[in-house]
Design a protein around this motif. Sequence first.
Motif, PDB file in Angstrom:
ATOM      1  N   MET A 109       0.810  -1.426   0.059  1.00  0.00           N
ATOM      2  CA  MET A 109       0.058  -0.112  -0.072  1.00  0.00           C
ATOM      3  C   MET A 109       0.771   1.293  -0.038  1.00  0.00           C
ATOM      4  O   MET A 109       1.950   1.483   0.816  1.00  0.00           O
ATOM      5  N   ASN A 112       5.444   1.464  -6.617  1.00  0.00           N
ATOM      6  CA  ASN A 112       4.367   0.150  -6.296  1.00  0.00           C
ATOM      7  C   ASN A 112       3.594  -0.423  -7.554  1.00  0.00           C
ATOM      8  O   ASN A 112       3.552  -1.740  -7.506  1.00  0.00           O
ATOM      9  N   CYS A 113       2.991   0.549  -8.227  1.00  0.00           N
ATOM     10  CA  CYS A 113       2.427   0.081  -9.512  1.00  0.00           C
ATOM     11  C   CYS A 113       3.195  -0.989 -10.294  1.00  0.00           C
ATOM     12  O   CYS A 113       2.895  -1.900 -10.862  1.00  0.00           O
ATOM     13  N   LYS A 117      -0.089  -3.476  -9.239  1.00  0.00           N
ATOM     14  CA  LYS A 117      -1.311  -2.918  -8.762  1.00  0.00           C
ATOM     15  C   LYS A 117      -1.273  -1.676  -7.902  1.00  0.00           C
ATOM     16  O   LYS A 117      -0.038  -1.685  -7.274  1.00  0.00           O
ATOM     17  N   GLU A 176      -2.727   0.433  -4.598  1.00  0.00           N
ATOM     18  CA  GLU A 176      -3.695   0.367  -3.412  1.00  0.00           C
ATOM     19  C   GLU A 176      -3.384   1.795  -2.617  1.00  0.00           C
ATOM     20  O   GLU A 176      -2.225   1.619  -2.034  1.00  0.00           O
ATOM     21  N   TRP A 177      -4.141   2.607  -2.638  1.00  0.00           N
ATOM     22  CA  TRP A 177      -3.996   3.994  -2.009  1.00  0.00           C
ATOM     23  C   TRP A 177      -4.596   3.838  -0.442  1.00  0.00           C
ATOM     24  O   TRP A 177      -3.865   4.576   0.399  1.00  0.00           O
ATOM     25  N   GLY A 178      -5.328   3.197  -0.210  1.00  0.00           N
ATOM     26  CA  GLY A 178      -5.931   3.207   1.132  1.00  0.00           C
ATOM     27  C   GLY A 178      -7.100   4.340   1.433  1.00  0.00           C
ATOM     28  O   GLY A 178      -7.416   4.948   0.310  1.00  0.00           O
TER      29      GLY A 178
END
Length: 203
Positions: A1, A76-77, A82, A84-86
């Motif tokens: 994340m 991260n991507c 993928k 994920e921001w949160g």
Amino acid sequence: MVKVLFFANSQGKFYALFLVIFAVLFSTADISSGYIKNIGGQVRNRGSLIFSRSIALSVFTVLTMAGAFLFQAAANCIVFGKLEWGNAKAILSYFVAELALHYALVLICMAIAIILKNNVISMGIAVCLTMNVMTIVYGVVNSAIQKIGIQNFQIYKYTITGKLSLLPMNPSGNECLAAFGVAMVFIVIMISASSVVFQKRDI
């Protein structure tokens, strides 16, 4: 994340280290080059030059923090395939609080550099501020305060480096306000102190 990694780098003062080094170099560049002597005589209030310098540092801080956050997201991507921001509200609250604290730390380093007029010493102090060296100082201060009869007082709760270390990943509204409040106090004090010194000093 993304938020977790940004939190880890913020807690480790990874971003702060780059910011304070730039702050010291930027704050003394015009002094060492002699440029300030030319422009200093053309303004009525030389203290206003500190205000303009603080604005430039604020822009740099915002761009650095935002750039680091977006770079982390892109990494991260790419790595995990993928993104994920949160929780968006929690991310924004944490980011704004960290931004204010980092900017206050930058202004502290600016003030140190202007007052000392020595890049080496200022840089050393700035780097120490981003490391655990300050915990030793806080411990000594806490012990001295406790000896005079004030118990359960922890000075790091009211400092920028302390707030940087203590701010949780999911801060409550009160924790964000407390961090923002401490940051604002230091911002005002550092700009005021730098302006007074710069106004009275012979450049």
